[in-house]
Design an enzyme around this catalytic site. Structure first.
Site, PDB file in Angstrom:
ATOM      1  N   GLY A  11       0.942  -1.309   0.054  1.00  9.98           N
ATOM      2  CA  GLY A  11      -0.070  -0.199  -0.050  1.00  9.98           C
ATOM      3  C   GLY A  11       0.881   1.129  -0.181  1.00  9.98           C
ATOM      4  N   ARG A  21      13.709   9.709  -2.435  1.00  2.91           N
ATOM      5  CA  ARG A  21      14.743  11.080  -2.723  1.00  2.91           C
ATOM      6  C   ARG A  21      15.901  10.942  -2.024  1.00  2.91           C
ATOM      7  NH1 ARG A  21      15.373  15.557   0.247  1.00  2.91           N
ATOM      8  NH2 ARG A  21      16.035  17.266  -0.684  1.00  2.91           N
ATOM      9  N   ARG A  25      19.670  10.398  -3.459  1.00  5.86           N
ATOM     10  CA  ARG A  25      20.955  11.549  -3.397  1.00  5.86           C
ATOM     11  C   ARG A  25      21.783  11.059  -2.344  1.00  5.86           C
ATOM     12  NH1 ARG A  25      17.961  16.870  -4.024  1.00  5.86           N
ATOM     13  NH2 ARG A  25      17.179  16.685  -6.070  1.00  5.86           N
ATOM     14  N   ARG A  72       0.701  -4.826  -5.939  1.00  8.33           N
ATOM     15  CA  ARG A  72       0.800  -6.038  -5.200  1.00  8.33           C
ATOM     16  C   ARG A  72       1.023  -7.402  -6.451  1.00  8.33           C
ATOM     17  NH1 ARG A  72      -0.919  -4.431  -0.013  1.00  8.33           N
ATOM     18  NH2 ARG A  72      -2.253  -2.831  -0.158  1.00  8.33           N
ATOM     19  N   ASP A 103       5.154  -5.264   5.776  1.00  7.93           N
ATOM     20  CA  ASP A 103       5.477  -6.676   6.242  1.00  7.93           C
ATOM     21  C   ASP A 103       5.517  -7.708   4.843  1.00  7.93           C
ATOM     22  OD1 ASP A 103       2.735  -6.336   6.314  1.00  7.93           O
ATOM     23  OD2 ASP A 103       2.752  -8.532   6.689  1.00  7.93           O
ATOM     24  N   THR A 126       4.621   2.127   5.424  1.00  3.39           N
ATOM     25  CA  THR A 126       3.175   1.778   5.397  1.00  3.39           C
ATOM     26  C   THR A 126       2.461   2.732   6.464  1.00  3.39           C
ATOM     27  OG1 THR A 126       1.838  -0.145   6.398  1.00  3.39           O
ATOM     28  CG2 THR A 126       3.919  -0.032   7.109  1.00  3.39           C
ATOM     29  N   ILE A 127       1.285   2.930   6.245  1.00  2.00           N
ATOM     30  CA  ILE A 127       0.569   3.729   7.141  1.00  2.00           C
ATOM     31  C   ILE A 127       0.288   2.938   8.390  1.00  2.00           C
ATOM     32  CG2 ILE A 127      -0.354   5.428   5.299  1.00  2.00           C
ATOM     33  CD1 ILE A 127      -3.130   3.848   5.679  1.00  2.00           C
ATOM     34  N   ASP A 128       0.133   1.702   8.366  1.00  2.00           N
ATOM     35  CA  ASP A 128      -0.286   0.813   9.219  1.00  2.00           C
ATOM     36  C   ASP A 128       0.539   0.964  10.710  1.00  2.00           C
ATOM     37  OD1 ASP A 128      -2.469   0.133   7.743  1.00  2.00           O
ATOM     38  OD2 ASP A 128      -1.276  -1.627   6.874  1.00  2.00           O
ATOM     39  N   ASP A 130       2.743  -1.291  11.631  1.00  2.00           N
ATOM     40  CA  ASP A 130       2.528  -2.594  12.337  1.00  2.00           C
ATOM     41  C   ASP A 130       3.923  -3.489  12.141  1.00  2.00           C
ATOM     42  OD1 ASP A 130       2.626  -2.905   9.660  1.00  2.00           O
ATOM     43  OD2 ASP A 130       0.780  -4.133   9.478  1.00  2.00           O
ATOM     44  N   MET A 170      -8.377   2.664   8.924  1.00  8.60           N
ATOM     45  CA  MET A 170      -7.678   1.575   8.104  1.00  8.60           C
ATOM     46  C   MET A 170      -7.139   0.781   9.306  1.00  8.60           C
ATOM     47  SD  MET A 170      -6.274   2.621   4.617  1.00  8.60           S
ATOM     48  CE  MET A 170      -7.304   2.580   3.278  1.00  8.60           C
ATOM     49  N   ARG A 172      -6.101  -3.746   8.915  1.00  8.28           N
ATOM     50  CA  ARG A 172      -6.942  -4.895   8.669  1.00  8.28           C
ATOM     51  C   ARG A 172      -6.839  -5.853   9.760  1.00  8.28           C
ATOM     52  NH1 ARG A 172      -5.444  -6.100   2.928  1.00  8.28           N
ATOM     53  NH2 ARG A 172      -3.793  -4.785   3.613  1.00  8.28           N
TER      54      ARG A 172
HETATM   55  P1  ATP Z   1       1.081  -2.902   3.411  1.00  5.53           P
HETATM   56  O1  ATP Z   1       1.478  -3.126   4.893  1.00  5.53           O
HETATM   57  O2  ATP Z   1       1.090  -1.427   3.204  1.00  5.53           O
HETATM   58  O3  ATP Z   1      -0.023  -3.618   3.037  1.00  5.53           O
HETATM   59  P2  ATP Z   1       3.066  -4.585   2.392  1.00  5.53           P
HETATM   60  O4  ATP Z   1       4.281  -4.669   2.011  1.00  5.53           O
HETATM   61  O5  ATP Z   1       2.543  -5.569   3.566  1.00  5.53           O
HETATM   62  O6  ATP Z   1       2.526  -3.169   2.596  1.00  5.53           O
HETATM   63  P3  ATP Z   1       1.639  -6.697   0.498  1.00  5.53           P
HETATM   64  O7  ATP Z   1       0.737  -6.592  -0.382  1.00  5.53           O
HETATM   65  O8  ATP Z   1       1.317  -7.612   1.861  1.00  5.53           O
HETATM   66  O9  ATP Z   1       2.018  -5.328   1.068  1.00  5.53           O
HETATM   67  O10 ATP Z   1       2.932  -7.204   0.002  1.00  5.53           O
HETATM   68  C1  ATP Z   1       3.727  -6.539  -1.114  1.00  5.53           C
HETATM   69  C2  ATP Z   1       4.088  -7.567  -2.115  1.00  5.53           C
HETATM   70  O11 ATP Z   1       5.123  -8.487  -1.436  1.00  5.53           O
HETATM   71  C3  ATP Z   1       3.015  -8.573  -2.423  1.00  5.53           C
HETATM   72  O12 ATP Z   1       2.246  -8.105  -3.685  1.00  5.53           O
HETATM   73  C4  ATP Z   1       4.025  -9.546  -2.930  1.00  5.53           C
HETATM   74  O13 ATP Z   1       4.251  -9.469  -4.342  1.00  5.53           O
HETATM   75  C5  ATP Z   1       5.034  -9.724  -2.032  1.00  5.53           C
HETATM   76  N1  ATP Z   1       5.137 -10.747  -1.073  1.00  5.53           N
HETATM   77  C6  ATP Z   1       4.278 -10.511   0.159  1.00  5.53           C
HETATM   78  N2  ATP Z   1       4.260 -11.687   0.829  1.00  5.53           N
HETATM   79  C7  ATP Z   1       4.950 -12.717   0.067  1.00  5.53           C
HETATM   80  C8  ATP Z   1       5.647 -14.129   0.176  1.00  5.53           C
HETATM   81  N3  ATP Z   1       5.266 -14.685   1.354  1.00  5.53           N
HETATM   82  N4  ATP Z   1       6.308 -14.405  -0.628  1.00  5.53           N
HETATM   83  C9  ATP Z   1       6.998 -13.655  -1.830  1.00  5.53           C
HETATM   84  N5  ATP Z   1       6.376 -12.432  -1.873  1.00  5.53           N
HETATM   85  C10 ATP Z   1       5.483 -11.937  -1.075  1.00  5.53           C
END
Ligand code: ATP
Length: 322
Positions: A11, A21, A25, A72, A103, A126-128, A130, A170, A172
């Site tokens: 996200g 940036r 840099r 994603r 994560d 990430t805004i979460d 977490d 937000m 989840r």
């Molecule tokens: P946010 O916390 O904002 O949702 P995020 O990094 O957790 O950010 P995700 O959609 O969970 O967002 O993961 C981003 C991308 O990382 C996924 O679309 C996928 O390409 C990759 N990814 C996530 N989990 C796995 C995994 N277990 N193995 C390989 N790639 C992964």
């Protein structure tokens, strides 16, 4: 290390651009070339790499979203997808990668480095909020301020009409945005995934408020709350307690947008710089974070979800002041 790559993933979060940036840099300062990977792991697999120069990141520190786009990507979850990504990184002679994301992004990076040996350093974007190993993630502060601004406006209209407002924010899997914004707006209750929601005790609390001549109430609900989200909780409360006119507002994606706050810009700048210098020092598979105002590194393994616990003192504060 002669050439590195940077991408934004998961996200989008305000401050990601400030981080890109800082990466560019800092790398150029150390005479390291930088490529941006467009649309995260998707672009890594398809070879959508663009060279980033000093001016490529001019005038972006104040912009929300991400100039590198985010995506994603399910293909990266497969061995074959990651093999294609490794091939592209080798083709472009990339020696190390800075991943700005959450994560999921770091889970993928960790698996990838084990399979293909290319070092990754993460910046928590990430805004979460977490992730374990940083006081704040990039984007969290801005998102909180957006929620507060919106709820302050809702409170004005709630007050004017004796209304009970359920505001969904937000989160989840985590209630960090809900808890902190709930305290900041003086919510009557904060419902989060980390604690069980009991409609009866919520109603008791509303009754107590009415006994104190409260004419309106605001309940903050994290989208992943076990009560089923703001609409569902509002329905259950209304069934048993109809002293108020009940309204629901789901804040949704406005929480991701907007110009990053001063805090997020500085945090993103510190972490982008730290990530590049960590790669140059030979670190890998770690996330750069800020703990007690100082840069600290945490392994991806420890940083990723569920290691970070909700602050019980803040939870108590929210309840005792409501
Ligand atoms: P946010 O916390 O904002 O949702 P995020 O990094 O957790 O950010 P995700 O959609 O969970 O967002 O993961 C981003 C991308 O990382 C996924 O679309 C996928 O390409 C990759 N990814 C996530 N989990 C796995 C995994 N277990 N193995 C390989 N790639 C992964």
């Amino acid at each position: 290390m002669k050439r590195i790559a940077v991408f934004t993933s998961g996200g989008d979060a305000p401050g990601m651009n400030a981080c890109v940036r800082a990466v560019v840099r800092t790398a150029l300062y150390h005479n390291v070339e930088v490529y941006g990977i467009v649309r995260a792991y998707d672009g890594m697999i398809s070879g959508d790499f663009i060279p980033l120069e000093f001016n490529s990141v001019s005038n972006i520190i104040q912009r929300g979203g991400t100039i590198l786009k985010s995506a994603r990507c399910d293909e990266f979850r497969t061995v074959e997808g990651r093999r294609k990504a490794a091939k592209q990184l080798k083709k472009f002679n990339i020696d190390g990668v800075v991943a700005i994301g959450g994560d999921g992004t770091f889970t993928g990076a960790q698996i990838f480095t084990k399979e293909h040996g290319i070092p990754f350093i993460g910046c928590p974007g990430t805004i979460d909020n977490d992730l374990f190993g940083t006081d704040n993630t990039i984007g969290y502060d801005t998102a909180l301020n957006t929620v507060i601004e919106a709820v302050d406006k809702i409170r004005d209209t709630a007050d004017a009409h004796d209304r009970l407002f359920f505001v969904e924010v937000m989160g989840r899997d985590a209630g960090f945005i809900a808890l902190r914004s709930g305290i900041a707006v003086g919510a009557d209750a904060v419902l989060i995934p980390e604690t069980a929601t009991f409609v009866d005790s919520l109603i008791k609390r509303l009754e107590r408020g009415r006994a104190h001549r409260k004419t309106s109430s605001i309940i903050i609900v994290a989208e992943g709350d076990d009560g089923g989200g703001a609409y569902e909780v509002a329905r259950k409360v209304k069934e048993k307690y109809n002293q108020y006119e009940t309204k629901v507002t789901v804040l949704g994606h406005i929480q991701r947008g907007g110009s990053p706050s001063a805090y997020d810009r500085v945090l993103a700048s510190m972490l982008g710089k730290a990530a590049v210098e960590a790669l140059l020092e030979g670190r890998r598979n770690e996330m750069a974070g800020v703990v007690n105002k100082k840069v600290a590194f945490t392994s991806f393994q420890r940083a990723i979800k569920h290691n970070r616990e909700i602050n019980k003192e803040l939870l108590h504060l929210a309840e005792s002041l409501a």
